[in-house]
Design a protein around this motif. Sequence first.
Motif, PDB file in Angstrom:
ATOM      1  N   GLY A 221      21.369  15.034  30.217  1.00 23.94           N
ATOM      2  CA  GLY A 221      21.650  16.443  30.515  1.00 23.94           C
ATOM      3  C   GLY A 221      20.477  17.150  31.170  1.00 23.94           C
ATOM      4  O   GLY A 221      20.643  17.902  32.124  1.00 23.94           O
ATOM      5  N   GLN A 222      19.242  16.903  30.657  1.00 20.93           N
ATOM      6  CA  GLN A 222      18.036  17.549  31.198  1.00 20.93           C
ATOM      7  C   GLN A 222      17.779  17.158  32.643  1.00 20.93           C
ATOM      8  O   GLN A 222      17.217  17.947  33.414  1.00 20.93           O
ATOM      9  CB  GLN A 222      16.815  17.158  30.359  1.00 20.93           C
ATOM     10  CG  GLN A 222      16.771  17.781  28.974  1.00 20.93           C
ATOM     11  CD  GLN A 222      15.770  17.076  28.076  1.00 20.93           C
ATOM     12  OE1 GLN A 222      14.943  16.298  28.533  1.00 20.93           O
ATOM     13  NE2 GLN A 222      15.866  17.335  26.782  1.00 20.93           N
ATOM     14  N   LEU A 251      25.418  17.956  24.278  1.00 23.36           N
ATOM     15  CA  LEU A 251      26.547  17.755  25.194  1.00 23.36           C
ATOM     16  C   LEU A 251      26.835  19.032  25.971  1.00 23.36           C
ATOM     17  O   LEU A 251      27.111  19.005  27.174  1.00 23.36           O
ATOM     18  CB  LEU A 251      27.782  17.331  24.387  1.00 23.36           C
ATOM     19  CG  LEU A 251      28.908  16.611  25.138  1.00 23.36           C
ATOM     20  CD1 LEU A 251      28.396  15.343  25.800  1.00 23.36           C
ATOM     21  CD2 LEU A 251      30.043  16.287  24.173  1.00 23.36           C
ATOM     22  N   MET A 252      26.720  20.171  25.307  1.00 26.81           N
ATOM     23  CA  MET A 252      26.959  21.449  25.982  1.00 26.81           C
ATOM     24  C   MET A 252      25.832  21.795  26.952  1.00 26.81           C
ATOM     25  O   MET A 252      26.064  22.385  28.002  1.00 26.81           O
ATOM     26  CB  MET A 252      27.149  22.553  24.939  1.00 26.81           C
ATOM     27  CG  MET A 252      28.492  22.470  24.226  1.00 26.81           C
ATOM     28  SD  MET A 252      28.805  23.837  23.093  1.00 26.81           S
ATOM     29  CE  MET A 252      27.870  23.340  21.665  1.00 26.81           C
ATOM     30  N   SER A 253      24.598  21.394  26.599  1.00 20.62           N
ATOM     31  CA  SER A 253      23.487  21.630  27.525  1.00 20.62           C
ATOM     32  C   SER A 253      23.627  20.767  28.775  1.00 20.62           C
ATOM     33  O   SER A 253      23.042  21.072  29.817  1.00 20.62           O
ATOM     34  CB  SER A 253      22.150  21.335  26.841  1.00 20.62           C
ATOM     35  OG  SER A 253      22.007  19.954  26.588  1.00 20.62           O
ATOM     36  N   GLU A 259      36.330  23.408  27.380  1.00 17.41           N
ATOM     37  CA  GLU A 259      37.557  23.291  26.587  1.00 17.41           C
ATOM     38  C   GLU A 259      37.569  22.008  25.761  1.00 17.41           C
ATOM     39  O   GLU A 259      37.946  22.006  24.579  1.00 17.41           O
ATOM     40  CB  GLU A 259      38.795  23.324  27.495  1.00 17.41           C
ATOM     41  CG  GLU A 259      39.031  24.645  28.193  1.00 17.41           C
ATOM     42  CD  GLU A 259      38.350  24.706  29.546  1.00 17.41           C
ATOM     43  OE1 GLU A 259      37.447  23.868  29.797  1.00 17.41           O
ATOM     44  OE2 GLU A 259      38.702  25.602  30.347  1.00 17.41           O
ATOM     45  N   THR A 260      37.118  20.890  26.390  1.00 12.79           N
ATOM     46  CA  THR A 260      37.091  19.599  25.697  1.00 12.79           C
ATOM     47  C   THR A 260      36.112  19.624  24.528  1.00 12.79           C
ATOM     48  O   THR A 260      36.426  19.172  23.418  1.00 12.79           O
ATOM     49  CB  THR A 260      36.703  18.478  26.684  1.00 12.79           C
ATOM     50  OG1 THR A 260      37.571  18.528  27.812  1.00 12.79           O
ATOM     51  CG2 THR A 260      36.801  17.120  26.035  1.00 12.79           C
ATOM     52  N   VAL A 261      34.918  20.145  24.787  1.00  6.82           N
ATOM     53  CA  VAL A 261      33.893  20.226  23.738  1.00  6.82           C
ATOM     54  C   VAL A 261      34.369  21.144  22.614  1.00  6.82           C
ATOM     55  O   VAL A 261      34.158  20.858  21.428  1.00  6.82           O
ATOM     56  CB  VAL A 261      32.552  20.724  24.319  1.00  6.82           C
ATOM     57  CG1 VAL A 261      31.498  20.821  23.232  1.00  6.82           C
ATOM     58  CG2 VAL A 261      32.074  19.807  25.422  1.00  6.82           C
ATOM     59  N   HIS A 262      35.022  22.239  22.980  1.00  5.97           N
ATOM     60  CA  HIS A 262      35.528  23.191  21.992  1.00  5.97           C
ATOM     61  C   HIS A 262      36.505  22.506  21.036  1.00  5.97           C
ATOM     62  O   HIS A 262      36.433  22.674  19.815  1.00  5.97           O
ATOM     63  CB  HIS A 262      36.211  24.353  22.722  1.00  5.97           C
ATOM     64  CG  HIS A 262      36.509  25.519  21.844  1.00  5.97           C
ATOM     65  ND1 HIS A 262      37.018  26.713  22.324  1.00  5.97           N
ATOM     66  CD2 HIS A 262      36.385  25.684  20.499  1.00  5.97           C
ATOM     67  CE1 HIS A 262      37.181  27.548  21.308  1.00  5.97           C
ATOM     68  NE2 HIS A 262      36.814  26.950  20.206  1.00  5.97           N
ATOM     69  N   VAL A 276      25.951  26.008  16.997  1.00  7.58           N
ATOM     70  CA  VAL A 276      26.982  25.349  17.807  1.00  7.58           C
ATOM     71  C   VAL A 276      27.878  26.383  18.489  1.00  7.58           C
ATOM     72  O   VAL A 276      28.180  26.284  19.683  1.00  7.58           O
ATOM     73  CB  VAL A 276      27.830  24.392  16.936  1.00  7.58           C
ATOM     74  CG1 VAL A 276      29.014  23.849  17.720  1.00  7.58           C
ATOM     75  CG2 VAL A 276      26.973  23.248  16.416  1.00  7.58           C
ATOM     76  N   VAL A 277      28.295  27.394  17.729  1.00  3.82           N
ATOM     77  CA  VAL A 277      29.163  28.444  18.285  1.00  3.82           C
ATOM     78  C   VAL A 277      28.430  29.212  19.387  1.00  3.82           C
ATOM     79  O   VAL A 277      28.996  29.496  20.447  1.00  3.82           O
ATOM     80  CB  VAL A 277      29.647  29.403  17.171  1.00  3.82           C
ATOM     81  CG1 VAL A 277      30.432  30.567  17.763  1.00  3.82           C
ATOM     82  CG2 VAL A 277      30.512  28.655  16.161  1.00  3.82           C
ATOM     83  N   THR A 278      27.155  29.529  19.152  1.00  6.95           N
ATOM     84  CA  THR A 278      26.359  30.234  20.170  1.00  6.95           C
ATOM     85  C   THR A 278      26.257  29.404  21.446  1.00  6.95           C
ATOM     86  O   THR A 278      26.411  29.925  22.553  1.00  6.95           O
ATOM     87  CB  THR A 278      24.948  30.531  19.626  1.00  6.95           C
ATOM     88  OG1 THR A 278      25.053  31.379  18.486  1.00  6.95           O
ATOM     89  CG2 THR A 278      24.090  31.213  20.677  1.00  6.95           C
ATOM     90  N   SER A 279      26.009  28.094  21.295  1.00 11.38           N
ATOM     91  CA  SER A 279      25.926  27.209  22.466  1.00 11.38           C
ATOM     92  C   SER A 279      27.253  27.157  23.214  1.00 11.38           C
ATOM     93  O   SER A 279      27.282  27.118  24.451  1.00 11.38           O
ATOM     94  CB  SER A 279      25.523  25.793  22.041  1.00 11.38           C
ATOM     95  OG  SER A 279      24.249  25.788  21.443  1.00 11.38           O
ATOM     96  N   LEU A 280      28.359  27.165  22.456  1.00  9.30           N
ATOM     97  CA  LEU A 280      29.685  27.123  23.080  1.00  9.30           C
ATOM     98  C   LEU A 280      29.963  28.407  23.864  1.00  9.30           C
ATOM     99  O   LEU A 280      30.508  28.371  24.975  1.00  9.30           O
ATOM    100  CB  LEU A 280      30.753  26.897  22.012  1.00  9.30           C
ATOM    101  CG  LEU A 280      32.196  26.708  22.511  1.00  9.30           C
ATOM    102  CD1 LEU A 280      32.288  25.516  23.459  1.00  9.30           C
ATOM    103  CD2 LEU A 280      33.134  26.522  21.329  1.00  9.30           C
TER     104      LEU A 280
END
Length: 714
Positions: A221-222, A251-253, A259-262, A276-280
């Motif tokens: 990701g980085q 994964l979110m970064s 939608e898939t990650v959610h 996790v919610v903040t990242s989403l």
Amino acid sequence: MKPNLSLIHSLFHDASSALLIFRQLLQSSANPNHLTFSLLIKACLSSSSSFSRGSPTAWLQVNQIQTQLLKRGIDQFLYVNTALIDFYMKLGFTTHARQLFEDLPSADVVSWNVLICGYSQHGHPHDALQLFVHMLRESFRPNQTTIASLLPSCGRRELFLQGRSVHAFGIKAGLGLDPQLSNALTSMYAKCDDLEASQLLFQEMGEKNVISWNTMIGAYGQNGFEDKAVLCFKEMLKEGWQPSPVTMMNLMSANAVPETVHCYIIKCGFTGDASVVTSLVCLYAKQGFTDMAKLLYECYPTKDLISLTGIISSYSEKGEVESAVECFIQTLKLDIKPDAVALISVLHGISDPSHFAIGCAFHGYGLKNGLTNDCLVANGLISFYSRFDEILAALSLFFDRSEKPLITWNSMISGCVQAGKSSDAMELFCQMNMCGQKPDAITIASLLSGCCQLGYLRIGETLHGYILRNNVKVEDFTGTALIDMYTKCGRLDYAEKIFYSINDPCLVTWNSIISGYSLYGLEHKAFGCFSKLQEQGLEPDKITFLGVLAACTHGGLVYAGMEYFRIMRKEYGLMPTLQHYACIVGLLGRAGLFKEAIEIINNMEIRPDSAVWGALLSACWIQQEVKLGECLAKNLFLLNYKNGGFYVSLSNLYAIVGRWDDVARVRDMMRDSGGDGSSGVSVIEVTPLRDINNNLCPSEVYLNTSTWQHLCLC
């Protein structure tokens, strides 16, 4: 009376409760021993979030504990002092931790590790490395924990060689690569952009744990390999590992599909994890799903500044400044104090002149709350005022700052160039050099853009020389700026050499060389570049098609132009802008296909502007279509377009058919409208005047080539 160790032990996860019990123990005249202090410090460390880092309260608590240690002679126990050093470090009191370490009668490897780890975690990489060298000189043998603690300090490009040296030391010392050390090495190499080394370490791991998989997902990701990050996550699931909250955040970064990650977050039961919610929320906002991000934010009880800042930034990028301001106000209603990032998130979105007052209001808010002292906010305000040609306000902010880091100089220089004040940008660069501040790639790219505006080829060549002497990478925006400068200053041959020296040109670089070829009428070379960028897997954008359409217009290639116009719309789904329409209308009109040109205008999805009508009027002059030209000119004048170029085109149209009375009438109309044609500017480069001893004459101004060469020869 023996200290109630079992009670303290049962409450060691709660710092405030442990401290309360400890005070009661002292009041009961009990005599705490080294185990009591060990458990107490452990309790405080395990819930260090209860203490604000660097706060007076935290300092008072830890100082009282140390006082009790000294008073009762417990400081003779090394492991208790080591725990106290760790406590100081975690609270951010690095100086006191180092002093306590220096005062130890004897240290062990654990003590060294605690101090090294603390420096590394608190952003003091050089202190951590120096301490490691000092440890070796004192004949202490580092272990795997030492290396793992030190490696995060080396996770930056400028310390890459030191990181490799630490890795080599670990191999030479015979330290086995356990999962902790392997993970630290994988992360370090990824942060230094050596993804190949990270992949090799990961593949060679004998035992992989969840942290190993998380590290590799984060590494992909980085480095911008989002697809590989997702594939690595799928492989992790195939291997039977259950993801953790950190897995989902990595994964979110990596910019995964929100939608898939959610769905997976709900499936794994991570919806109760605030991080996790903040990242989403931030992921939805980053990918432009602002309404979904806001809905998710409102559905969960946790309200934090990070989520709101992400939503504000998303609204700003879309140009929805009112919605961004509304979210900013919401932070104030929730008693969440906005920081510098939230403030500049709003400022960056203000591009419409009607919103200028909003930017000024936020400037006032920053002054009132002391945020303008932040370098980030100051740079944001400089860029904001420059965007609206308020250079005096931007310069006032710039010169009011006592400390001017490179990023501030870059903001002011870039702002001057964007506002068309390239001469001011050049002067600022001279001042910057005199202050001892060395330019970086961003400075050079901004100045090269200024050379394009002023036609300063020699200064551009001097900047190119600086790049070569200082090993500045000629990639991406630096290479693009050089190509753009040379093409616009008449040296296409130099532009070509630079382009072909770049190993893997990005789309912007391809666009620059295509535009250069179009400018010089080399349409076949422009088409060749268009085909090559497609072969490399790059997808052309609107700028690419603007370049090839301009090439078609200059070459009179009607069929090719219409085909590219069709490909742009049908195959790539790109909506043409007014510039694209002006190109295609000009192409058809110059070929005498006025019926087709007018049909294109009638079918436009957006309202034609003066450029589109002007392209058709110019074509009428070339094709001697007097009646159509007169009709177009009349409509343009009725639409109140005060462009002197229209008068000139109509005048030329009358002149080419010998209607001199009409030429005189149009010239009179042009003078009555307040102008006499479009203003033209000629640019020349002055060779520095020298006396017989080859010295510069005193009258020479600072912008001559010789002065620039003197400033850039460093």
